[in-house]
Motif scaffolding. Structure first.
Motif, PDB file in Angstrom:
ATOM      1  N   PHE A 230      15.304  17.720  51.985  1.00 52.16           N
ATOM      2  CA  PHE A 230      14.471  18.921  52.049  1.00 52.16           C
ATOM      3  C   PHE A 230      15.145  20.067  51.302  1.00 52.16           C
ATOM      4  CE2 PHE A 230      13.170  22.930  54.070  1.00 52.16           C
ATOM      5  CZ  PHE A 230      11.800  22.839  53.891  1.00 52.16           C
ATOM      6  N   ARG A 235      12.723  17.958  45.572  1.00 51.05           N
ATOM      7  CA  ARG A 235      11.266  17.794  45.399  1.00 51.05           C
ATOM      8  C   ARG A 235      10.822  18.003  43.956  1.00 51.05           C
ATOM      9  NH1 ARG A 235      11.399  21.190  49.961  1.00 51.05           N
ATOM     10  NH2 ARG A 235      10.872  22.916  48.591  1.00 51.05           N
TER      11      ARG A 235
ATOM     12  N   CYS B  40      14.552  31.196  51.445  1.00 48.34           N
ATOM     13  CA  CYS B  40      13.486  30.534  50.687  1.00 48.34           C
ATOM     14  C   CYS B  40      12.230  30.476  51.543  1.00 48.34           C
ATOM     15  CB  CYS B  40      13.922  29.139  50.253  1.00 48.34           C
ATOM     16  SG  CYS B  40      15.272  29.220  49.055  1.00 48.34           S
ATOM     17  N   GLU B  42       8.027  31.022  51.833  1.00 47.41           N
ATOM     18  CA  GLU B  42       6.738  31.050  51.147  1.00 47.41           C
ATOM     19  C   GLU B  42       5.999  32.354  51.479  1.00 47.41           C
ATOM     20  OE1 GLU B  42       4.694  30.600  49.038  1.00 47.41           O
ATOM     21  OE2 GLU B  42       3.698  28.659  49.083  1.00 47.41           O
ATOM     22  N   ARG B  46       6.733  30.590  55.653  1.00 42.04           N
ATOM     23  CA  ARG B  46       7.132  29.199  55.840  1.00 42.04           C
ATOM     24  C   ARG B  46       8.393  28.894  55.020  1.00 42.04           C
ATOM     25  NH1 ARG B  46       3.489  25.121  53.321  1.00 42.04           N
ATOM     26  NH2 ARG B  46       2.590  27.090  52.643  1.00 42.04           N
ATOM     27  N   LEU B  47       9.326  28.178  55.654  1.00 44.09           N
ATOM     28  CA  LEU B  47      10.576  27.833  54.975  1.00 44.09           C
ATOM     29  C   LEU B  47      10.338  26.711  53.965  1.00 44.09           C
ATOM     30  CD1 LEU B  47      13.709  28.377  55.257  1.00 44.09           C
ATOM     31  CD2 LEU B  47      13.764  26.295  56.646  1.00 44.09           C
ATOM     32  N   PHE B  48      10.833  26.881  52.719  1.00 42.56           N
ATOM     33  CA  PHE B  48      10.704  25.757  51.777  1.00 42.56           C
ATOM     34  C   PHE B  48      12.048  25.231  51.290  1.00 42.56           C
ATOM     35  CE2 PHE B  48      11.368  27.899  47.707  1.00 42.56           C
ATOM     36  CZ  PHE B  48      10.956  29.209  47.940  1.00 42.56           C
ATOM     37  N   LYS B 324      14.286  33.941  26.355  1.00 45.41           N
ATOM     38  CA  LYS B 324      13.924  33.705  27.749  1.00 45.41           C
ATOM     39  C   LYS B 324      12.434  33.410  27.810  1.00 45.41           C
ATOM     40  CE  LYS B 324      17.889  35.926  28.690  1.00 45.41           C
ATOM     41  NZ  LYS B 324      19.089  35.323  29.224  1.00 45.41           N
ATOM     42  N   LEU B 325      12.089  32.283  28.399  1.00 45.12           N
ATOM     43  CA  LEU B 325      10.677  31.912  28.491  1.00 45.12           C
ATOM     44  C   LEU B 325       9.890  32.899  29.339  1.00 45.12           C
ATOM     45  CD1 LEU B 325      10.773  28.043  28.880  1.00 45.12           C
ATOM     46  CD2 LEU B 325      11.111  29.500  26.898  1.00 45.12           C
ATOM     47  N   TRP B 327      10.106  36.072  29.622  1.00 46.29           N
ATOM     48  CA  TRP B 327      10.311  37.454  29.191  1.00 46.29           C
ATOM     49  C   TRP B 327       9.159  38.395  29.559  1.00 46.29           C
ATOM     50  CZ3 TRP B 327       7.399  40.364  25.729  1.00 46.29           C
ATOM     51  CH2 TRP B 327       6.386  39.649  25.060  1.00 46.29           C
ATOM     52  N   ASP B 328       7.921  37.907  29.526  1.00 47.30           N
ATOM     53  CA  ASP B 328       6.802  38.852  29.736  1.00 47.30           C
ATOM     54  C   ASP B 328       6.291  38.861  31.174  1.00 47.30           C
ATOM     55  OD1 ASP B 328       5.413  36.472  29.817  1.00 47.30           O
ATOM     56  OD2 ASP B 328       4.057  36.931  28.157  1.00 47.30           O
ATOM     57  N   MET B 329       7.014  38.158  32.058  1.00 49.31           N
ATOM     58  CA  MET B 329       6.600  38.168  33.459  1.00 49.31           C
ATOM     59  C   MET B 329       6.966  39.509  34.100  1.00 49.31           C
ATOM     60  SD  MET B 329       7.525  34.226  34.576  1.00 49.31           S
ATOM     61  CE  MET B 329       6.897  34.406  36.240  1.00 49.31           C
ATOM     62  N   TYR B 380       7.137  37.333  41.626  1.00 44.91           N
ATOM     63  CA  TYR B 380       7.028  36.906  40.228  1.00 44.91           C
ATOM     64  C   TYR B 380       5.566  36.837  39.823  1.00 44.91           C
ATOM     65  CZ  TYR B 380      11.751  35.381  41.420  1.00 44.91           C
ATOM     66  OH  TYR B 380      13.060  35.332  41.852  1.00 44.91           O
ATOM     67  N   HIS B 382       2.634  36.712  36.677  1.00 44.66           N
ATOM     68  CA  HIS B 382       2.371  36.485  35.258  1.00 44.66           C
ATOM     69  C   HIS B 382       2.186  37.835  34.562  1.00 44.66           C
ATOM     70  CE1 HIS B 382       0.653  32.375  36.452  1.00 44.66           C
ATOM     71  NE2 HIS B 382       1.682  32.119  35.677  1.00 44.66           N
ATOM     72  N   ALA B 388       2.660  34.276  39.800  1.00 47.10           N
ATOM     73  CA  ALA B 388       3.037  32.995  39.191  1.00 47.10           C
ATOM     74  C   ALA B 388       3.678  32.103  40.245  1.00 47.10           C
ATOM     75  CB  ALA B 388       4.001  33.225  38.041  1.00 47.10           C
ATOM     76  N   LEU B 389       4.421  32.717  41.129  1.00 48.77           N
ATOM     77  CA  LEU B 389       4.998  32.024  42.284  1.00 48.77           C
ATOM     78  C   LEU B 389       4.586  32.843  43.502  1.00 48.77           C
ATOM     79  CD1 LEU B 389       8.609  31.399  40.914  1.00 48.77           C
ATOM     80  CD2 LEU B 389       6.899  29.646  41.359  1.00 48.77           C
ATOM     81  N   LYS B 395      15.812  31.691  45.805  1.00 53.38           N
ATOM     82  CA  LYS B 395      17.224  31.591  45.455  1.00 53.38           C
ATOM     83  C   LYS B 395      17.717  32.921  44.893  1.00 53.38           C
ATOM     84  CE  LYS B 395      19.987  28.336  42.714  1.00 53.38           C
ATOM     85  NZ  LYS B 395      19.880  27.100  41.895  1.00 53.38           N
TER      86      LYS B 395
END
Lengths: 439, 439
Positions: A230, A235, B40, B42, B46-48, B324-325, B327-329, B380, B382, B388-389, B395
């Motif tokens: 977990f 995952r 972490c 949600e 909720r813990l992920f 950085k992918l 960058w625009d977030m 985060y 878009h 986006a998340l 983390k």
């Protein structure tokens, strides 16, 4: 696939390779001042950073050499390979013989050899360059690098390892993948039997640990007992990486089956035991192909963005938040690998689902990644399909996935045509030698 | 700002802090089984993932302690701090006394102490916890950690350093930033004079190297001679980081000015030389405030997404592709820091541009990041502003930037009201003690 469709695909792939991709890299990536390759190239080829990333340099060296050995004996391509080989020979290694991660334009080291992946690409690159040119020094570099990787592979990051392995040891799919690819690429240059031993061991890890038939997913990291702890990394799914591993394995298994078939044929002429063994091995390989293509299918279904098209970059098996901000972006290499996985699965099974997936991915690629204006593919799209970064090459994108995928697909188109009993599809620009992925 | 607007803002910030942010972390982040904090989480709490990231744990310990010492003496908050302090004391350090990056839920080490940043947060966290509780062991931990950071700071990553510094040595803004913040936070716990020396040295690096008035940009990395080498990292701008550094410096300079003013006042009563020195220092600090607020303004103008709103995460100074992918977030912490930078700039200059920027950012935050349904802010988005998340913690996101920004802004609202000669704005839920950022 009808002959007409086969011809249409092949025409497009040859045209993309020869009129868009190769010219872009030939024109912009060759460093005519300092030698070696430049990879940080804007949409129009403009240089935006002159650092040289060893693993991208090695990939480009491999690619020019491979085009020469497998696609067409174009002398220009050997010259383009040579500039990379000379630069890497001179500047690429640290005093221990490990390959730096990055050099500056002149070849001065910038970033340490912090894992073995630069070395893996260097080994296959110099092996292929040796095949293209007969250069002995390149063969020695390839073999010495390969041996050094074997020494380092149990601890691929050396002193740079941050994980404390004893608390939670997970097996990563990257290592078996690169091991199989290297063994197949080095092939006859390795000592007899080594290729098959490496392939067997690493296929076992992928099929017994990473491919989870019950959960219908290919896991990037798995506990040694096959369980999924977990945590985010337990995952993690990366559809592009899974599809890449799967087509490598499919290629390897079918290559091995063909060799076994030939051997069994010979043995069968002498005694029936050999033929029976050959038959059992063939049945095992058939079951393996069944498993691998099933995994291609469930990876595709799970990885495709059913709302906006294209494959996701990262996913969480439970649909929880992945540990990557860029998870829903659409990346060029994911789609390049997907094309190969679907086309090879179709070739080996004849099942229409794979042809459908190939058509769908091809359509996405040529309407989103391909840049008819300046050549080459875009690398990084937002989820919706517009370019998030306009670059054509960078620190992670070079002359590799796109031409390798085009070359692989062109080879399969030719094989499909040959299997159908016809001549190679029209518009073939090359000398008819099929792409031999495994050197 | 009118009193009505001041009241409106303060009401919103107090409500967000006390009814949305604090309850979310109090309810979901406290690990009542194993101790310490879970981050972490949600959208709905909720813990992920149950791994514990030391630097986030230290930040949360700091935050509960700070709320108690600076906002309201709520005994519950000391208890919540205690669970983090106990867990970190017991499991956080390796045998050398350096702080691990990550532990598993039970406290077993997962990831090595690979740079000094976990240690920096541990030092300030235990300092603040000591202030809240008088705990001697925490003071010793804070001071020992601070000393160890001073030993390690010339090589913050130790054996994990991948860069070969001799080829291209760039000065990074992260180090002076954290040094200034730590010195201000540790404050009177450090030996006399140390805080001012650290502050002086590091303000010098930021103002002479990173803030480039001519180019109207704050550069993340600069060559030691102030030049900007032709490479991605040499052109990197991170608006959120720049705004964070700038408001730290503004706070520090105004704190120093106030102390100097008090000292000069005393000295002036005795002799005029002291008063003249005090006057010269005050003039220097006024010039510094002018420079820093100018940098806030050009960072805001350059960093704002004028098409879709919000601040970009990364940018390239020349508009070339960043490395950085993402960058625009749009990231929560960037906007939290921006709120502080604009409000403090407005407080120190009275200029309406800063109030405008504060209003604009506030509007973006409360229409995009804030989640009235489940509490806390999204992390985060878009580019377009959708999540986006959906996570509230992970983390990299914990109980830190959002409550710190709310607390800082609430403190400034009170100071603005006091400066206008009125009582603190209405709806104040706390005991009227203003937020003392510098402990």
């Amino acid at each position: 696939m009808t002959n007409a469709e086969l011809t249409q695909f092949k025409t497009r792939y040859v045209k993309n390779l020869e009129e868009s991709v190769i010219p872009f890299w030939e024109k912009y990536s060759i460093d005519r001042e300092a030698g070696g390759y430049l990879t940080c190239l804007e949409r129009d080829g403009r240089l935006f950073d002159a650092d040289k990333f060893t693993w991208l340099g090695a990939r480009e060296l491999w690619m020019w050499s491979k085009l020469y050995t497998s696609y067409r004996r174009e002398p220009r391509w050997v010259d383009l390979a040579q500039t990379g080989a000379d630069f890497l020979k001179r500047y690429g290694r640290d005093p221990r013989g490990d390959w730096y991660f990055a050099l500056d334009r002149q070849g001065r080291p910038l970033v340490e050899a912090y894992n073995i992946f630069s070395d893996c690409f260097a080994a296959v690159a110099f092996a292929e360059y040796h095949r293209a040119t007969g250069d002995r020094e390149s063969l020695e570099i390839a073999l010495a690098t390969y041996r050094r990787i074997q020494e380092r592979k149990s601890n691929p990051k050396g002193r740079f390892t941050k994980q404390i392995g004893s608390t939670r040891s997970l097996k990563a799919m990257a290592l078996p993948m690169i091991q199989i690819w290297m063994a197949e690429e080095m092939g006859d240059l390795l000592e007899p039997g080594l290729r098959e031993a490496v392939v067997r061991e690493n296929i076992d890890q992928v099929t017994s640990l990473h491919i989870d038939r019950e959960r219908r997913a290919v896991f990037e990291r798995v506990a040694a007992d096959g369980s999924h702890p977990f945590c985010m990394e337990g995952r993690l799914l990366t559809p592009g990486h899974a599809l890449e591993v799967l087509w490598f394995l499919l290629r390897t298994v079918s290559r091995r089956s063909r060799s076994a078939g030939l051997a069994a044929g010979k043995a069968g002429a002498a005694n029936t035991t050999g033929a029976a063994e050959g038959g059992a091995a063939a049945a095992d390989d058939a079951a393996l192909i069944e498993l691998l293509t099933e995994a291609v299918l469930f990876t595709a279904e799970r990885g495709w963005d059913h709302e906006q098209g294209g494959f996701f970059y990262y996913m969480d098996y439970e649909g929880l938040p992945p540990d990557k901000l860029e998870w829903d972006m659409k990346l060029w290499w994911v789609h390049a690998e997907a094309l190969c996985a679907f086309l090879i699965s179709y070739q080996l099974t004849g099942r229409s689902e794979f042809l459908e997936w190939f058509r769908r991915t091809d359509d996405y690629v040529f309407s989103h990644f391909d840049d008819p204006e300046y050549g080459e593919w875009f690398g990084y799209l937002h989820r919706g399909g517009d370019a998030a970064l306009t670059l054509k090459g960078g620190k992670w994108k070079g002359f590799f996935h796109v031409p390798r995928a085009l070359l692989t697909c062109i080879g399969v188109f030719d094989e499909l045509a040959a299997a159908a009993g016809g001549p190679p599809p029209e518009h073939s620009q090359h000398d008819g030698a099929k792409e031999r992925h495994h050197g």
